[in-house]
Scaffold this active site. Structure first.
Site, short mmCIF file in Angstrom:
data_model
loop_
_atom_site.label_atom_id
_atom_site.label_comp_id
_atom_site.label_asym_id
_atom_site.label_seq_id
_atom_site.Cartn_x
_atom_site.Cartn_y
_atom_site.Cartn_z
N ASP A 295 0.89 -1.17 0.00
CA ASP A 295 0.00 0.00 0.00
C ASP A 295 0.92 1.21 0.00
OD1 ASP A 295 -2.23 1.64 0.19
OD2 ASP A 295 -2.22 1.61 2.38
N GLU B 24 -1.09 -1.10 -4.88
CA GLU B 24 -2.33 -0.35 -5.13
C GLU B 24 -2.09 0.69 -6.22
OE1 GLU B 24 -5.08 0.80 -1.86
OE2 GLU B 24 -4.95 2.79 -2.75
N ASP C 17 -2.69 0.85 7.04
CA ASP C 17 -1.83 0.63 5.87
C ASP C 17 -1.39 -0.84 5.79
OD1 ASP C 17 -1.01 3.77 5.39
OD2 ASP C 17 -1.13 3.22 7.49
#
Lengths: 176, 176
Positions: free
Chosen positions: B7, B68, B141
């Protein structure tokens, strides 16, 4: 002082190496554009960019790398790719243990032409004149990369002199 | 199949490694957050991120990296830093010759909860359950990184089966 300027981009990344000292005309060492295939997968494109930039740094051994700072005001459709390319360029310098500086487009324009709002044509014309070239460097990304490198030679030199002067003043202060 | 989920973020970058096969519960291998000092120069921050991610890849030897995908619709103030961090993460996988895939947040949400609009709480709750953990992974996260990794195990597996089936059909086609 030898500087590698990088105008970051995913499809076209301008690179230019100049040598010079503050206040004097710079000399062109190398200029080019690193292209990556827009149809290739993103990991392959970033890897190619990293490989080529690392080759430039190893081959020309710059004292510093100057990269254009990316803003969210940039073209929204391309800002992500430009930011990723700039991250790769900044990292390539850091991994080679070379000092990396970023400059906004208006800082570069002001350093080269005296005006922060100079247009492309004026910038290319000044870069051509400052490097005493017979023809303008092409494409625009290459000229922008050279402008970044010249900007850093001049501004970086000034900043280094200010820093050195400060150190001298502080040392004097310590001694008294 | 072992997957490293990332992430991306400049101040906090979530990382999570899971192992599994499509349609079965995944196993947690490792989870953490790479932090960089917001007051440190950008080159130092990107270098730290690259070093830590490269360490994760070398240590856990994932078959794939799932990152991501960054959109310009993200928080405008932080989108540049997030994009630079994602560029570094994608490059770290590519440099280690590991396949890198990107997923949008809604693709990950749909894979984990069945809904592309699931909220943070629902996502964390599902990640905790899917990995049979006793407590929820923290911070957010870290949970997001694990969700990306699980998403790739499931979706990547499906895509691999589709690709294999296609190859079989094409080979059959060639033979006739």
């Amino acid at each position: 002082m030898r500087v590698l300027g990088v105008d970051p981009g995913l499809t076209r990344c301008g690179v230019g190496v100049v040598e010079g000292t503050p206040g004097r005309p710079c000399t062109l060492v190398a200029v080019g554009v690193i292209r990556t295939d827009p149809d290739a997968p993103l990991p392959d494109r970033l890897l190619r960019l990293d490989t080529k930039l690392t080759e430039y740094i190893a081959r020309f051994a710059p004292d510093a790398v100057a990269v254009e700072r990316v803003f969210s005001q940039h073209n929204v459709a391309s800002v992500i790719g430009t930011a990723q390319a700039s991250g790769v360029a900044i990292l390539a310098g850091a991994r080679a243990d070379v000092a990396v500086h970023t400059y906004t487009p208006s800082e570069v324009k002001a350093a080269i032409t005296g005006s922060g709002t100079a247009d492309k044509k004026q910038m290319t014309s000044m870069v051509t004149r400052l490097l005493r070239l017979e023809v303008a460097p092409k494409p625009a990304d290459a000229a922008d990369a050279l402008a970044l490198a010249i900007c850093h030679v001049w501004r970086g030199g000034t900043q280094a002199r200010i820093a050195a002067a400060r150190t001298r003043v502080e040392e004097k202060g310590t001694r008294t």
